[in-house]
Design a protein around this motif. Structure first.
Motif, PDB file in Angstrom:
ATOM      1  N   THR A 110       4.411  -3.621   0.691  1.00  0.00           N
ATOM      2  CA  THR A 110       5.478  -3.443  -0.590  1.00  0.00           C
ATOM      3  C   THR A 110       4.710  -2.464  -1.533  1.00  0.00           C
ATOM      4  N   GLU A 111       5.539  -2.179  -2.490  1.00  0.00           N
ATOM      5  CA  GLU A 111       4.756  -1.242  -3.589  1.00  0.00           C
ATOM      6  C   GLU A 111       3.787  -1.767  -4.332  1.00  0.00           C
ATOM      7  N   LYS A 112       3.948  -3.227  -4.680  1.00  0.00           N
ATOM      8  CA  LYS A 112       3.134  -3.671  -5.397  1.00  0.00           C
ATOM      9  C   LYS A 112       1.789  -4.134  -4.677  1.00  0.00           C
ATOM     10  N   ALA A 113       1.897  -4.135  -3.194  1.00  0.00           N
ATOM     11  CA  ALA A 113       0.889  -4.155  -2.429  1.00  0.00           C
ATOM     12  C   ALA A 113      -0.011  -2.873  -2.422  1.00  0.00           C
ATOM     13  N   GLY A 114       0.570  -1.864  -2.695  1.00  0.00           N
ATOM     14  CA  GLY A 114      -0.063  -0.704  -2.824  1.00  0.00           C
ATOM     15  C   GLY A 114      -0.884  -0.680  -4.155  1.00  0.00           C
ATOM     16  N   ARG A 115      -0.224  -1.022  -5.144  1.00  0.00           N
ATOM     17  CA  ARG A 115      -0.949  -0.947  -6.436  1.00  0.00           C
ATOM     18  C   ARG A 115      -2.251  -2.011  -6.447  1.00  0.00           C
ATOM     19  N   LEU A 116      -2.027  -3.026  -5.724  1.00  0.00           N
ATOM     20  CA  LEU A 116      -3.209  -4.062  -5.408  1.00  0.00           C
ATOM     21  C   LEU A 116      -4.178  -3.607  -4.732  1.00  0.00           C
ATOM     22  N   LEU A 117      -3.753  -3.147  -3.998  1.00  0.00           N
ATOM     23  CA  LEU A 117      -5.129  -2.199  -2.772  1.00  0.00           C
ATOM     24  C   LEU A 117      -5.508  -1.296  -3.497  1.00  0.00           C
ATOM     25  N   ARG A 118      -4.884  -0.164  -4.228  1.00  0.00           N
ATOM     26  CA  ARG A 118      -5.638   0.664  -5.119  1.00  0.00           C
ATOM     27  C   ARG A 118      -6.575   0.208  -6.271  1.00  0.00           C
ATOM     28  N   ALA A 119      -6.126  -0.769  -6.748  1.00  0.00           N
ATOM     29  CA  ALA A 119      -6.827  -1.559  -7.686  1.00  0.00           C
ATOM     30  C   ALA A 119      -8.254  -1.982  -7.274  1.00  0.00           C
ATOM     31  N   LEU A 120      -8.448  -2.165  -5.932  1.00  0.00           N
ATOM     32  CA  LEU A 120      -9.697  -2.715  -5.450  1.00  0.00           C
ATOM     33  C   LEU A 120     -10.691  -1.579  -5.317  1.00  0.00           C
ATOM     34  N   ASP A 121     -10.403  -0.311  -5.417  1.00  0.00           N
ATOM     35  CA  ASP A 121     -11.256   0.720  -5.366  1.00  0.00           C
ATOM     36  C   ASP A 121     -11.856   0.879  -4.212  1.00  0.00           C
ATOM     37  N   LEU A 122     -11.215   0.867  -3.213  1.00  0.00           N
ATOM     38  CA  LEU A 122     -11.920   0.744  -1.740  1.00  0.00           C
ATOM     39  C   LEU A 122     -12.500   2.243  -1.480  1.00  0.00           C
ATOM     40  N   PRO A 123     -13.161   2.273  -0.637  1.00  0.00           N
ATOM     41  CA  PRO A 123     -13.807   3.581  -0.113  1.00  0.00           C
ATOM     42  C   PRO A 123     -12.720   4.447   0.642  1.00  0.00           C
ATOM     43  N   ALA A 124     -11.751   4.869  -0.042  1.00  0.00           N
ATOM     44  CA  ALA A 124     -10.546   5.540   0.869  1.00  0.00           C
ATOM     45  C   ALA A 124     -10.207   6.838   0.069  1.00  0.00           C
ATOM     46  N   ASP A 125      -9.709   7.867   0.765  1.00  0.00           N
ATOM     47  CA  ASP A 125      -9.195   9.086   0.180  1.00  0.00           C
ATOM     48  C   ASP A 125      -7.701   8.779  -0.324  1.00  0.00           C
ATOM     49  N   LEU A 126      -7.005   7.883   0.469  1.00  0.00           N
ATOM     50  CA  LEU A 126      -5.575   7.665   0.142  1.00  0.00           C
ATOM     51  C   LEU A 126      -5.094   6.456   0.428  1.00  0.00           C
ATOM     52  N   ILE A 127      -4.341   5.766  -0.383  1.00  0.00           N
ATOM     53  CA  ILE A 127      -3.922   4.239  -0.142  1.00  0.00           C
ATOM     54  C   ILE A 127      -2.379   4.352  -0.569  1.00  0.00           C
ATOM     55  N   VAL A 128      -1.634   4.242   0.604  1.00  0.00           N
ATOM     56  CA  VAL A 128      -0.122   4.310   0.408  1.00  0.00           C
ATOM     57  C   VAL A 128       0.557   3.131   1.573  1.00  0.00           C
ATOM     58  N   THR A 129       1.631   2.699   1.065  1.00  0.00           N
ATOM     59  CA  THR A 129       2.368   1.674   1.870  1.00  0.00           C
ATOM     60  C   THR A 129       3.672   2.472   2.328  1.00  0.00           C
ATOM     61  N   SER A 130       4.293   1.567   3.215  1.00  0.00           N
ATOM     62  CA  SER A 130       5.615   2.028   3.773  1.00  0.00           C
ATOM     63  C   SER A 130       6.704   2.183   2.830  1.00  0.00           C
ATOM     64  N   ALA A 131       6.719   1.011   1.769  1.00  0.00           N
ATOM     65  CA  ALA A 131       7.719   0.959   0.888  1.00  0.00           C
ATOM     66  C   ALA A 131       7.702   2.376  -0.157  1.00  0.00           C
ATOM     67  N   GLU A 132       6.324   2.671  -0.389  1.00  0.00           N
ATOM     68  CA  GLU A 132       6.206   3.799  -1.253  1.00  0.00           C
ATOM     69  C   GLU A 132       6.657   5.115  -0.539  1.00  0.00           C
ATOM     70  N   TRP A 133       6.354   5.132   0.823  1.00  0.00           N
ATOM     71  CA  TRP A 133       6.851   6.238   1.674  1.00  0.00           C
ATOM     72  C   TRP A 133       8.404   6.260   1.913  1.00  0.00           C
ATOM     73  N   GLY A 134       8.843   4.953   1.965  1.00  0.00           N
ATOM     74  CA  GLY A 134      10.300   4.788   2.081  1.00  0.00           C
ATOM     75  C   GLY A 134      10.566   4.724   3.759  1.00  0.00           C
ATOM     76  N   VAL A 135       9.690   4.517   4.407  1.00  0.00           N
ATOM     77  CA  VAL A 135       9.885   4.410   6.038  1.00  0.00           C
ATOM     78  C   VAL A 135       8.769   3.448   6.592  1.00  0.00           C
ATOM     79  N   ALA A 136       9.012   2.636   7.363  1.00  0.00           N
ATOM     80  CA  ALA A 136       8.225   1.825   7.992  1.00  0.00           C
ATOM     81  C   ALA A 136       7.773   1.711   9.245  1.00  0.00           C
TER      82      ALA A 136
END
Length: 213
Positions: A107-133
């Motif tokens: 979900t979009e909320k999961a995307g926000r929660l994942l980004r808040a973890l400050d993971l060592p990643a260049d991009l964090i995105v979810t299917s809800a944010e892309w509009g396709v799963a």
């Protein structure tokens, strides 16, 4: 050579324990009951959501999700939900100069929660944010747009054959099937999964070896 690694989320980076426990508590059923039903649908190759429909036929899952959020019992995600190998593995591959993307059916909320973890990643995105799963080919087209590398230089890592391995392979990506979680364990030795996956791994710590092969 692998230039970009793209990783699924549920049962690849995060444990789904809290997710299913919270649904069991919300629906008022024993946690073991829902866990067993999830296992049953996994062995049949069905979507995990079918476990909820077995418990509550006709359930409107988006409406129930909204009700849980309104009641303060919605999605939660923190450091305790991460598997132990996530941070060291992602850090190691980035130190090798490999781009790291996290992209899964969330979900979009999961995307926000994942980004808040400050993971060592260049991009964090979810299917809800892309509009396709997943497993929609359009999802993997978006993956390749984000990758910045050719399909054969992009590795998709996930536990789910139908959502991760098969459609990623069909899109021309390299694939790694992770033996983790119900889907990963149950389907790990399936001949079709073995044939489709470029690598079968038991830990994300196998990824630094793969990108330097």
């Amino acid at each position: 050579m692998i230039e970009t690694i793209v990783l699924d989320v549920g049962e690849t980076l995060t444990s789904d324990d809290r997710y299913w426990q919270s649904w069991a508590d919300w629906l008022g059923v024993p946690r073991h009951t829902l866990s067993a039903l999830v296992g049953a649908v996994v062995t049949q190759g069905l979507d995990n959501a079918e476990a909820l429909r077995l418990l509550k036929p006709g359930i409107d899952i988006p409406a129930e999700y909204a009700a849980r959020e309104a009641a303060g019992q919605g999605e939660r995600l923190d450091e305790n939900d991460l598997y132990d190998d996530v941070r060291p593995a992602l850090t190691a591959v980035r130190d090798l100069g490999v781009r790291v993307i996290i992209a899964g059916n969330q979900t979009e909320k999961a995307g926000r929660l994942l980004r808040a973890l400050d993971l060592p990643a260049d991009l964090i995105v979810t299917s809800a944010e892309w509009g396709v799963a997943k497993p929609d080919p359009a999802f993997f087209a978006r993956v390749l747009q984000a990758s910045g590398a050719m399909p054969h230089e992009t590795l998709y890592v996930g536990d789910h054959p139908a959502n991760d391995v098969f459609p990623a392979q069909a899109a021309g990506l390299r694939t790694a099937h992770l033996r983790r979680g119900p889907w990963g364990h149950w389907w790990a030795d399936d001949p079709d999964v073995i044939a489709a996956a470029d690598w079968s791994i038991t830990s994300l710590m196998d990824l630094p070896r793969i990108v330097t092969y």
